[in-house]
Design a protein around this motif. Structure first.
Motif, PDB file in Angstrom:
ATOM      1  N   ALA A  58       0.801  -1.241  -0.005  1.00 16.05           N
ATOM      2  CA  ALA A  58      -0.067  -0.090   0.093  1.00 16.05           C
ATOM      3  C   ALA A  58       0.934   1.344  -0.034  1.00 16.05           C
ATOM      4  O   ALA A  58       0.642   2.267  -0.757  1.00 16.05           O
ATOM      5  CB  ALA A  58      -1.103  -0.010   1.177  1.00 16.05           C
ATOM      6  N   ILE A  59       2.009   1.286   0.794  1.00 13.92           N
ATOM      7  CA  ILE A  59       2.531   2.500   0.819  1.00 13.92           C
ATOM      8  C   ILE A  59       3.597   2.660  -0.304  1.00 13.92           C
ATOM      9  O   ILE A  59       4.252   3.688  -0.306  1.00 13.92           O
ATOM     10  CB  ILE A  59       3.583   2.456   2.242  1.00 13.92           C
ATOM     11  CG1 ILE A  59       4.627   1.270   2.303  1.00 13.92           C
ATOM     12  CG2 ILE A  59       2.833   2.595   3.382  1.00 13.92           C
ATOM     13  CD1 ILE A  59       5.459   1.623   3.382  1.00 13.92           C
ATOM     14  N   PHE A  60       3.585   1.461  -1.139  1.00 13.28           N
ATOM     15  CA  PHE A  60       4.624   1.818  -2.436  1.00 13.28           C
ATOM     16  C   PHE A  60       3.719   2.145  -3.357  1.00 13.28           C
ATOM     17  O   PHE A  60       3.938   3.095  -4.010  1.00 13.28           O
ATOM     18  CB  PHE A  60       5.130   0.565  -2.891  1.00 13.28           C
ATOM     19  CG  PHE A  60       5.876   0.426  -3.949  1.00 13.28           C
ATOM     20  CD1 PHE A  60       7.047   0.984  -4.242  1.00 13.28           C
ATOM     21  CD2 PHE A  60       5.252  -0.368  -5.091  1.00 13.28           C
ATOM     22  CE1 PHE A  60       7.460   1.017  -5.475  1.00 13.28           C
ATOM     23  CE2 PHE A  60       5.879  -0.133  -6.553  1.00 13.28           C
ATOM     24  CZ  PHE A  60       7.075   0.402  -6.600  1.00 13.28           C
ATOM     25  N   TYR A  61       2.471   1.406  -3.649  1.00 15.87           N
ATOM     26  CA  TYR A  61       1.575   1.679  -4.926  1.00 15.87           C
ATOM     27  C   TYR A  61       0.890   3.031  -4.951  1.00 15.87           C
ATOM     28  O   TYR A  61       0.688   3.763  -5.750  1.00 15.87           O
ATOM     29  CB  TYR A  61       0.767   0.792  -5.295  1.00 15.87           C
ATOM     30  CG  TYR A  61       1.608  -0.570  -5.815  1.00 15.87           C
ATOM     31  CD1 TYR A  61       2.077  -0.553  -7.185  1.00 15.87           C
ATOM     32  CD2 TYR A  61       1.938  -1.648  -5.080  1.00 15.87           C
ATOM     33  CE1 TYR A  61       2.798  -1.540  -7.708  1.00 15.87           C
ATOM     34  CE2 TYR A  61       2.499  -2.786  -5.423  1.00 15.87           C
ATOM     35  CZ  TYR A  61       3.136  -2.730  -6.989  1.00 15.87           C
ATOM     36  OH  TYR A  61       3.509  -3.714  -7.458  1.00 15.87           O
ATOM     37  N   ILE A  62       0.195   3.299  -3.458  1.00 16.41           N
ATOM     38  CA  ILE A  62      -0.540   4.541  -3.413  1.00 16.41           C
ATOM     39  C   ILE A  62       0.255   5.873  -3.731  1.00 16.41           C
ATOM     40  O   ILE A  62      -0.357   6.809  -4.510  1.00 16.41           O
ATOM     41  CB  ILE A  62      -1.074   4.742  -2.046  1.00 16.41           C
ATOM     42  CG1 ILE A  62      -2.040   3.475  -1.841  1.00 16.41           C
ATOM     43  CG2 ILE A  62      -1.971   5.909  -1.697  1.00 16.41           C
ATOM     44  CD1 ILE A  62      -2.748   3.335  -0.543  1.00 16.41           C
ATOM     45  N   PRO A  63       1.490   6.240  -2.997  1.00 13.99           N
ATOM     46  CA  PRO A  63       2.319   7.230  -3.429  1.00 13.99           C
ATOM     47  C   PRO A  63       2.690   7.307  -5.077  1.00 13.99           C
ATOM     48  O   PRO A  63       2.980   8.189  -5.395  1.00 13.99           O
ATOM     49  CB  PRO A  63       3.513   7.287  -2.585  1.00 13.99           C
ATOM     50  CG  PRO A  63       2.956   6.349  -1.388  1.00 13.99           C
ATOM     51  CD  PRO A  63       2.038   5.461  -1.781  1.00 13.99           C
ATOM     52  N   LEU A  64       3.057   6.032  -5.660  1.00 12.43           N
ATOM     53  CA  LEU A  64       3.410   5.830  -6.916  1.00 12.43           C
ATOM     54  C   LEU A  64       2.435   6.479  -7.860  1.00 12.43           C
ATOM     55  O   LEU A  64       2.615   7.328  -8.715  1.00 12.43           O
ATOM     56  CB  LEU A  64       3.895   4.645  -7.098  1.00 12.43           C
ATOM     57  CG  LEU A  64       4.532   4.351  -8.639  1.00 12.43           C
ATOM     58  CD1 LEU A  64       5.725   4.778  -8.807  1.00 12.43           C
ATOM     59  CD2 LEU A  64       4.576   2.863  -9.042  1.00 12.43           C
ATOM     60  N   ILE A  65       1.217   6.015  -7.544  1.00 13.31           N
ATOM     61  CA  ILE A  65      -0.107   6.312  -8.354  1.00 13.31           C
ATOM     62  C   ILE A  65      -0.514   7.757  -8.110  1.00 13.31           C
ATOM     63  O   ILE A  65      -0.834   8.655  -8.931  1.00 13.31           O
ATOM     64  CB  ILE A  65      -1.386   5.477  -8.024  1.00 13.31           C
ATOM     65  CG1 ILE A  65      -0.950   3.909  -8.444  1.00 13.31           C
ATOM     66  CG2 ILE A  65      -2.550   5.952  -8.700  1.00 13.31           C
ATOM     67  CD1 ILE A  65      -1.942   2.986  -8.147  1.00 13.31           C
TER      68      ILE A  65
END
Length: 329
Positions: free
Chosen positions: A263-270
């Motif tokens: 979650a903390i990888f994909y949410i900031p990336l998106i």
């Protein structure tokens, strides 16, 4: 330089020329409009880097030193920590150099190199998260085959394949960036080199670069994220078939650390991708701070999450500190 912010008028127009006679120089963006407070704002970023570097180094040290952690799940965690360390080191000198010393000049080759490693390690983190999701899937859905599937050789192959994939998708991106010509504004909108940011400064056709960048994104994170979701759909279906609520809770608890890391990888990336496409009305300093914070979120939070949520890691850290204290006294 007496201006409070960088703009295209702050620097001379450069003739589009990618020859070796005059190397192209770009200018990284500091915190535009907040130059007086820039040193104070840099302190939290410095602390974030300290947490990221020390936290991931501690995870690596604990996994290497504690024999009880020499298991597949912790091998993948070590890969994640190595990736997070590399991501932090990719931008450490550039960001703190801009904030502390106003070292805003960066050559095209250095910029491309930083972009290659930054995007490469970002895609590598996505691949490692997918491998960890598959590890959780086998643990819960097919536990009897776990030890035969995740031996040392397959784990090493997974790591090598993720690395090869990232190099394969990034090499064409780098090659075609080198073929661009740049003119007029040479000011990047971040404190580090970002592919979309760089190609937007080109005064030649950059459609191939945009296509290659999108292909690299969709063939890595765009492929990994749905596969992770599929793994968890199958995990949830398997867990719901368990009769005991206590066993269900235990099964879900084994996944909480990985779910948090994903979650903390994909949410900031998106969020960062959407901000680049939809957030042009925001002030420049908002772009700079937001992009830097989003970049540091996974390296900072991953070691904290695994230290708090994973009992084995927590016990190993406490054990190592107790041994160290006894050795001192």
């Amino acid at each position: 330089m007496t201006e409070t912010s960088l703009s295209s008028q702050s620097f001379p127009m450069l003739v589009p020329n990618n020859s070796n006679a005059q190397p192209l120089i770009f200018f990284l963006m500091g915190i535009s409009g907040l130059k007086a407070a820039q040193y104070w704002i840099s302190i939290p970023f410095c602390l974030l880097y300290v947490v990221a570097l020390s936290g991931n180094s501690m995870i690596l040290f604990v996994v290497l030193c504690e024999r009880s952690l020499h298991k597949p799940v912790y091998c993948f965690l070590s890969m994640l920590s190595v990736t997070d360390l590399s991501l932090s080191l990719c931008t450490l000198s550039a960001i703190l150099g801009v904030f502390w010393f106003e070292a805003q000049e960066i050559s095209l080759n250095t910029c491309i190199g930083q972009m290659f490693f930054l995007d490469g390690f970002t895609f590598m983190e996505s691949g490692v998260l997918l491998a960890m999701a598959f590890d959780r899937f086998v643990t819960i859905c097919d536990p009897l085959r776990y030890t035969t599937i995740f031996t040392n050789a397959p784990i090493a192959k997974i790591g090598i394949n993720v690395l090869i994939r990232n190099v394969a998708v990034m090499l064409p991106v780098v090659i075609f960036v080198k073929r661009l010509s740049f003119c007029s504004s040479m000011v990047l909108s971040h404190s580090y080199c970002y592919h979309v940011d760089l190609i937007q400064l080109s005064c030649t056709d950059n459609r191939i670069n945009s296509i290659l960048g999108l292909f690299a994104l969709f063939s890595t994170t765009g492929f990994d994220c749905p596969c992770i979701l599929l793994c968890y759909i199958l995990i949830i279906r398997s867990v719901l078939s368990i009769a005991s609520s206590e066993e269900r809770q235990k099964a879900f608890n084994t996944c909480t650390s990985h779910i948090s890391a994903a979650a903390i990888f994909y949410i900031p990336l998106i969020s960062l991708s959407l901000a680049h496409r939809c957030g042009h009305s925001a002030p420049p300093f908002v772009h700079t701070i937001r992009a830097t914070v989003f970049l540091l979120i996974p390296p900072v939070l991953n070691p904290i999450i695994y230290s708090v949520k994973t009992k084995q890691i927590r016990k190993a850290i406490i054990k190592l500190f107790l041994i160290r204290d006894k050795a001192i006294y």
